[in-house]
Structure formats: structure tokens, C-alpha cells
Design a protein around this motif. Structure first.
Motif, short mmCIF file in Angstrom:
data_model
loop_
_atom_site.label_atom_id
_atom_site.label_comp_id
_atom_site.label_asym_id
_atom_site.label_seq_id
_atom_site.Cartn_x
_atom_site.Cartn_y
_atom_site.Cartn_z
N ARG A 111 25.91 26.34 21.98
CA ARG A 111 24.86 25.65 21.22
C ARG A 111 25.45 24.53 20.37
O ARG A 111 24.83 23.49 20.20
N GLN A 112 26.65 24.74 19.84
CA GLN A 112 27.31 23.68 19.06
C GLN A 112 27.61 22.46 19.93
O GLN A 112 27.60 21.34 19.46
N LEU A 113 27.89 22.70 21.20
CA LEU A 113 28.29 21.63 22.11
C LEU A 113 27.12 20.94 22.80
O LEU A 113 27.33 20.03 23.59
N LEU A 114 25.89 21.35 22.53
CA LEU A 114 24.74 20.77 23.22
C LEU A 114 24.63 19.26 23.05
O LEU A 114 24.39 18.53 24.01
N LYS A 115 24.81 18.77 21.83
CA LYS A 115 24.72 17.32 21.61
C LYS A 115 25.80 16.59 22.39
O LYS A 115 25.56 15.51 22.93
N LEU A 116 26.98 17.17 22.46
CA LEU A 116 28.07 16.55 23.22
C LEU A 116 27.76 16.54 24.71
O LEU A 116 28.03 15.56 25.40
N ILE A 173 27.60 13.19 27.00
CA ILE A 173 28.36 13.02 28.25
C ILE A 173 27.41 12.71 29.39
O ILE A 173 27.67 11.82 30.21
N ARG A 174 26.30 13.41 29.44
CA ARG A 174 25.31 13.19 30.51
C ARG A 174 24.78 11.75 30.48
O ARG A 174 24.64 11.11 31.50
N GLU A 215 26.25 9.08 29.21
CA GLU A 215 27.31 8.15 29.58
C GLU A 215 27.53 8.14 31.10
O GLU A 215 27.71 7.09 31.70
N LEU A 216 27.49 9.32 31.71
CA LEU A 216 27.67 9.39 33.16
C LEU A 216 26.50 8.77 33.91
O LEU A 216 26.68 8.12 34.94
N ASN A 217 25.29 8.95 33.40
CA ASN A 217 24.11 8.34 34.02
C ASN A 217 24.18 6.82 34.00
O ASN A 217 23.72 6.16 34.94
N GLN A 218 24.72 6.26 32.95
CA GLN A 218 24.84 4.80 32.86
C GLN A 218 25.86 4.26 33.85
O GLN A 218 25.76 3.13 34.30
N LYS A 219 26.86 5.07 34.22
CA LYS A 219 27.92 4.61 35.12
C LYS A 219 27.56 4.77 36.60
O LYS A 219 28.21 4.22 37.46
N ILE A 220 26.51 5.55 36.89
CA ILE A 220 26.12 5.79 38.27
C ILE A 220 25.21 4.66 38.75
O ILE A 220 24.25 4.30 38.08
N ASN A 221 25.49 4.12 39.92
CA ASN A 221 24.66 3.09 40.52
C ASN A 221 23.86 3.71 41.66
O ASN A 221 24.41 4.05 42.70
N LEU A 222 22.56 3.88 41.44
CA LEU A 222 21.70 4.50 42.45
C LEU A 222 20.68 3.50 43.00
O LEU A 222 19.65 3.90 43.54
N SER A 223 20.97 2.23 42.89
CA SER A 223 19.99 1.21 43.28
C SER A 223 19.69 1.21 44.78
O SER A 223 18.58 0.91 45.18
N ASP A 224 20.66 1.55 45.62
CA ASP A 224 20.42 1.50 47.06
C ASP A 224 20.26 2.89 47.68
O ASP A 224 20.27 3.03 48.89
N GLN A 225 20.11 3.92 46.86
CA GLN A 225 19.98 5.28 47.39
C GLN A 225 18.53 5.74 47.39
O GLN A 225 17.69 5.22 46.66
N VAL A 273 15.83 13.13 41.53
CA VAL A 273 17.08 13.61 42.12
C VAL A 273 17.50 12.65 43.22
O VAL A 273 16.67 12.22 44.02
N SER A 274 18.78 12.33 43.26
CA SER A 274 19.28 11.49 44.35
C SER A 274 19.43 12.34 45.61
O SER A 274 19.38 13.57 45.54
N ALA A 275 19.61 11.69 46.73
CA ALA A 275 19.72 12.40 48.00
C ALA A 275 20.92 13.34 48.05
O ALA A 275 20.89 14.36 48.74
N ASP A 276 21.97 13.04 47.28
CA ASP A 276 23.15 13.92 47.27
C ASP A 276 23.07 14.98 46.18
O ASP A 276 24.03 15.71 45.95
N GLY A 277 21.94 15.10 45.47
CA GLY A 277 21.72 16.19 44.53
C GLY A 277 22.00 15.86 43.08
O GLY A 277 21.99 16.75 42.24
N TYR A 278 22.22 14.62 42.73
CA TYR A 278 22.48 14.24 41.35
C TYR A 278 21.16 14.14 40.60
O TYR A 278 20.30 13.36 40.96
N ILE A 279 21.00 14.94 39.55
CA ILE A 279 19.75 14.97 38.78
C ILE A 279 19.82 13.89 37.71
O ILE A 279 20.75 13.83 36.92
N LEU A 280 18.82 13.03 37.71
CA LEU A 280 18.74 11.98 36.69
C LEU A 280 17.89 12.49 35.57
O LEU A 280 17.91 12.30 34.49
#
Length: 164
Positions: free
Chosen positions: A87-92, A96-97, A99-109, A157-164
Motif C-alpha cells: 500500500r505504501q508503494l501504490l503511488k510509486l 512507474i506505470r 512513465e512507461l505508458n508515455q514511452k510506449i508507441n502504439l500508434s500503428d498497433q 489493450v494492445s494486441a500483445d496484451g499491454y493494458i493502457l
């Protein structure tokens, strides 16, 4: 750390857990705020925050839903302490989620959009439920032709299972 009960898992799983702990410690160094990293008594922790992150991901990967059974498997931390630290780590985790979503490019998927209900109580109690009174609502699940009290989750969800 030594995990005696982990030895019953295959060698492949041990290697991937070690890799996961390295990834989580890297994420922790990158995304954890300084006030969180240097909070009071953090140097006295027996289990690091990055290891708790790795254990959370590992629990989701293995599909063990019982926190008690999962913590017995590792034997490094009690389930109540694991819950408190999680529960303490929820904000972290949210940070992280994002930051990772911003780095993923799903424009052509191909992206899949779906929704599903999350009932809070049994249908017989729909009108008497007091929990989440200001947030939850009564909805209708057309596939089963029933009403429910709770929330409706909309997921992309992307075709490879990545939940946005």
C-alpha cells in the motif's frame, strides 16, 4: 537474500525473478521521489522497496491470489507486512506505470477496447448497499441480463496484451 522455498520452482523462473529484481531496482532509482527514498527508518528495512515491487509483479505473474500463500512461498516477509508495504508503494507503482505508458508507441498497433462490470455486492443488496455510495452506481449487464451495484471498467489493450 536466500529463498529456500523458491528452490522448488524451475531454474528458468529463478533466473527471470532475478532479472525482475534488477529491473525493479532500476525503476525504483529512476522514479521514486527523494522524500520516499529517504523516509524515516528506511535504512532499517529488512526487505527493500524494489524487492517488494518485484514480489508484487511476481505475484501477478504466477497468478497466486492469496497473499498469505504467496508470502509463505518466499518466507522473507509476513503477509500483513507485505500488504502494508504494498500500500505504501501504490503511488510509486502508478508513477512507474505513467512513465512507461508515455514511452510506449502504439500508434500503428491494433488496440482492443472493452468494458466489464465490477460488482461490489450481491444483486439482492443492490439498493441497500452503503459502501462506495458516492462513487458506485447500479448498472445493467446485458450479456447475463442482470443488474449490479458497483463500477464499470473500460480498458484499452494492445494486441500483445499491454493494458493502457
Amino acid at each position: 537474500m536466500n529463498y529456500p522455498k523458491l528452490k522448488r520452482f524451475s531454474h528458468h523462473l529463478q533466473v527471470s525473478f532475478k532479472d525482475l529484481t534488477k529491473i525493479c531496482s532500476h525503476w525504483y532509482r529512476l522514479y521514486a521521489p527523494d522524500e520516499f527514498k529517504h523516509r524515516r527508518n528506511v535504512n532499517q528495512l529488512k526487505t527493500s522497496d524494489s524487492l517488494i515491487l518485484a514480489l508484487l509483479i511476481w505475484q501477478a505473474k504466477t497468478g497466486i491470489e492469496s497473499q498469505r500463500r504467496f508470502c509463505e512461498c518466499f518466507g522473507c516477509i509476513s503477509h500483513s507486512r507485505f500488504n502494508r508495504r504494498s500500500r505504501q508503494l501504490l503511488k510509486l507503482v502508478y508513477q512507474i506505470r505513467q512513465e512507461l505508458n508515455q514511452k510506449i508507441n502504439l500508434s500503428d498497433q491494433l488496440l482492443i477496447i472493452d468494458s466489464f462490470p465490477v460488482p461490489v455486492c450481491q444483486p439482492i443488496r443492490n439498493y441497500r448497499a452503503k459502501i462506495f455510495r458516492d462513487y458506485a452506481d447500479i448498472g445493467y449487464k446485458a450479456t447475463k441480463k442482470i443488474f449490479y451495484y458497483g463500477f464499470k471498467v473500460h480498458a484499452i489493450v494492445s494486441a500483445d496484451g499491454y493494458i493502457l
